[in-house]
Motif scaffolding. Sequence first.
Motif, PDB file in Angstrom:
ATOM      1  N   ARG A 171       0.838  -1.213   0.000  1.00  0.00           N
ATOM      2  CA  ARG A 171       0.000   0.000   0.000  1.00  0.00           C
ATOM      3  C   ARG A 171       0.874   1.265   0.000  1.00  0.00           C
ATOM      4  NH1 ARG A 171      -5.138   0.065   1.334  1.00  0.00           N
ATOM      5  NH2 ARG A 171      -4.970  -1.779   2.654  1.00  0.00           N
ATOM      6  N   ARG A 172       1.902   1.281   0.838  1.00  0.00           N
ATOM      7  CA  ARG A 172       2.774   2.460   0.900  1.00  0.00           C
ATOM      8  C   ARG A 172       3.547   2.648  -0.408  1.00  0.00           C
ATOM      9  NH1 ARG A 172       2.746   0.828   6.255  1.00  0.00           N
ATOM     10  NH2 ARG A 172       4.588  -0.476   6.131  1.00  0.00           N
ATOM     11  N   LEU A 173       4.006   1.559  -1.000  1.00  0.00           N
ATOM     12  CA  LEU A 173       4.694   1.668  -2.290  1.00  0.00           C
ATOM     13  C   LEU A 173       3.744   2.188  -3.371  1.00  0.00           C
ATOM     14  CD1 LEU A 173       6.822  -1.590  -2.142  1.00  0.00           C
ATOM     15  CD2 LEU A 173       7.704   0.758  -2.152  1.00  0.00           C
ATOM     16  N   LEU A 174       2.488   1.753  -3.329  1.00  0.00           N
ATOM     17  CA  LEU A 174       1.510   2.244  -4.300  1.00  0.00           C
ATOM     18  C   LEU A 174       1.206   3.724  -4.103  1.00  0.00           C
ATOM     19  CD1 LEU A 174      -0.917  -0.802  -4.491  1.00  0.00           C
ATOM     20  CD2 LEU A 174       0.755  -0.067  -6.210  1.00  0.00           C
ATOM     21  N   GLU A 175       1.316   4.222  -2.876  1.00  0.00           N
ATOM     22  CA  GLU A 175       1.157   5.658  -2.638  1.00  0.00           C
ATOM     23  C   GLU A 175       2.286   6.432  -3.330  1.00  0.00           C
ATOM     24  OE1 GLU A 175      -1.211   7.673  -0.989  1.00  0.00           O
ATOM     25  OE2 GLU A 175      -2.392   5.836  -1.159  1.00  0.00           O
ATOM     26  N   LEU A 176       3.512   5.919  -3.243  1.00  0.00           N
ATOM     27  CA  LEU A 176       4.625   6.571  -3.945  1.00  0.00           C
ATOM     28  C   LEU A 176       4.384   6.557  -5.451  1.00  0.00           C
ATOM     29  CD1 LEU A 176       7.649   5.031  -1.986  1.00  0.00           C
ATOM     30  CD2 LEU A 176       6.750   7.365  -1.805  1.00  0.00           C
ATOM     31  N   ASN A 177       3.920   5.435  -5.949  1.00  0.00           N
ATOM     32  CA  ASN A 177       3.625   5.302  -7.369  1.00  0.00           C
ATOM     33  C   ASN A 177       2.528   6.291  -7.787  1.00  0.00           C
ATOM     34  OD1 ASN A 177       3.769   3.962  -9.988  1.00  0.00           O
ATOM     35  ND2 ASN A 177       1.798   3.066  -9.456  1.00  0.00           N
ATOM     36  N   ALA A 178       1.469   6.372  -7.000  1.00  0.00           N
ATOM     37  CA  ALA A 178       0.367   7.269  -7.327  1.00  0.00           C
ATOM     38  C   ALA A 178       0.821   8.725  -7.324  1.00  0.00           C
ATOM     39  CB  ALA A 178      -0.792   7.064  -6.342  1.00  0.00           C
ATOM     40  N   HIS A 179       1.695   9.068  -6.388  1.00  0.00           N
ATOM     41  CA  HIS A 179       2.227  10.427  -6.338  1.00  0.00           C
ATOM     42  C   HIS A 179       2.936  10.762  -7.642  1.00  0.00           C
ATOM     43  CE1 HIS A 179       5.418  13.385  -5.411  1.00  0.00           C
ATOM     44  NE2 HIS A 179       4.400  14.001  -4.844  1.00  0.00           N
ATOM     45  N   GLU A 180       3.791   9.882  -8.104  1.00  0.00           N
ATOM     46  CA  GLU A 180       4.497  10.110  -9.371  1.00  0.00           C
ATOM     47  C   GLU A 180       3.524  10.123 -10.540  1.00  0.00           C
ATOM     48  OE1 GLU A 180       7.938   7.748 -10.055  1.00  0.00           O
ATOM     49  OE2 GLU A 180       8.763   8.188  -8.087  1.00  0.00           O
ATOM     50  N   PHE A 181       2.560   9.211 -10.524  1.00  0.00           N
ATOM     51  CA  PHE A 181       1.631   9.056 -11.630  1.00  0.00           C
ATOM     52  C   PHE A 181       0.657  10.231 -11.724  1.00  0.00           C
ATOM     53  CE2 PHE A 181       0.628   6.101 -14.830  1.00  0.00           C
ATOM     54  CZ  PHE A 181      -0.737   6.187 -15.092  1.00  0.00           C
ATOM     55  N   SER A 182       0.457  10.954 -10.622  1.00  0.00           N
ATOM     56  CA  SER A 182      -0.480  12.077 -10.633  1.00  0.00           C
ATOM     57  C   SER A 182      -0.061  13.154 -11.626  1.00  0.00           C
ATOM     58  CB  SER A 182      -0.643  12.666  -9.227  1.00  0.00           C
ATOM     59  OG  SER A 182       0.553  13.312  -8.811  1.00  0.00           O
ATOM     60  N   ALA A 183       1.200  13.178 -12.006  1.00  0.00           N
ATOM     61  CA  ALA A 183       1.661  14.128 -13.025  1.00  0.00           C
ATOM     62  C   ALA A 183       1.054  13.812 -14.386  1.00  0.00           C
ATOM     63  CB  ALA A 183       3.189  14.094 -13.119  1.00  0.00           C
ATOM     64  N   PHE A 184       0.642  12.557 -14.602  1.00  0.00           N
ATOM     65  CA  PHE A 184       0.069  12.151 -15.883  1.00  0.00           C
ATOM     66  C   PHE A 184      -1.452  12.095 -15.863  1.00  0.00           C
ATOM     67  CE2 PHE A 184       4.248  10.136 -15.518  1.00  0.00           C
ATOM     68  CZ  PHE A 184       4.879  10.786 -16.560  1.00  0.00           C
ATOM     69  N   ASP A 185      -2.025  11.682 -14.732  1.00  0.00           N
ATOM     70  CA  ASP A 185      -3.482  11.517 -14.718  1.00  0.00           C
ATOM     71  C   ASP A 185      -4.217  12.603 -13.931  1.00  0.00           C
ATOM     72  OD1 ASP A 185      -3.128  10.812 -12.050  1.00  0.00           O
ATOM     73  OD2 ASP A 185      -3.765   8.739 -12.301  1.00  0.00           O
ATOM     74  N   GLY A 186      -3.473  13.496 -13.287  1.00  0.00           N
ATOM     75  CA  GLY A 186      -4.088  14.628 -12.607  1.00  0.00           C
ATOM     76  C   GLY A 186      -4.849  14.307 -11.347  1.00  0.00           C
ATOM     77  N   ARG A 187      -4.691  13.092 -10.807  1.00  0.00           N
ATOM     78  CA  ARG A 187      -5.455  12.735  -9.607  1.00  0.00           C
ATOM     79  C   ARG A 187      -5.034  13.595  -8.413  1.00  0.00           C
ATOM     80  NH1 ARG A 187      -3.451   6.611  -8.518  1.00  0.00           N
ATOM     81  NH2 ARG A 187      -2.957   6.729 -10.715  1.00  0.00           N
ATOM     82  N   ASP A 188      -5.947  13.751  -7.502  1.00  0.00           N
ATOM     83  CA  ASP A 188      -5.704  14.507  -6.282  1.00  0.00           C
ATOM     84  C   ASP A 188      -5.644  13.559  -5.094  1.00  0.00           C
ATOM     85  OD1 ASP A 188      -5.709  17.208  -7.254  1.00  0.00           O
ATOM     86  OD2 ASP A 188      -7.874  17.001  -7.564  1.00  0.00           O
ATOM     87  N   LEU A 189      -5.026  14.032  -4.036  1.00  0.00           N
ATOM     88  CA  LEU A 189      -5.042  13.294  -2.779  1.00  0.00           C
ATOM     89  C   LEU A 189      -6.467  13.257  -2.240  1.00  0.00           C
ATOM     90  CD1 LEU A 189      -1.913  14.870  -1.113  1.00  0.00           C
ATOM     91  CD2 LEU A 189      -2.180  12.448  -1.680  1.00  0.00           C
TER      92      LEU A 189
END
Length: 157
Positions: free
Chosen positions: A17-35
Amino acid sequence: MDVDVASAAEAEKPVVRRLLELNAHEFSAFDGRDLGPHGEYGYRYLDHYWLDTEDRHPFLVRVDGALAGCALVRAGSPHRFGEFFVVRKYRRSGVGTTAARHLFARFPGKWIVEVVAGNDAAISFWRRAIPVAFGEVVTDAGTEQRFTVPPHVPPAR
């Protein structure tokens, strides 16, 4: 450098789960997701990777015993990655390619690898990591690589 790709036990779910949070943080530059409201991106289907009724498989990647990433595989016809993540320290060192090829060998058969539009580094990575000839389609949504891994392709080491 010893790269190990091992199934993640249910007790290791918080690590994934924590590793996926790091991944999502990086990926947010491409998909624009918010916390989310609790300061996390979350991963909606994470629990499914530990259910016996699902054909989903969680993995942790380690280098010389240190955590280096994770992968979520949705097995089927075709197989797909739910996620594939290597921490920055180990990128461009062969760790990702070794891990990906280990998983391709573990799940022979048809595969689809999907990369969201704009993630050019991931497209380049998969072009190098896929161990067999593949077809590639580019759309407005991103790039898709389709290929079949025969059962005799050994994992890279």
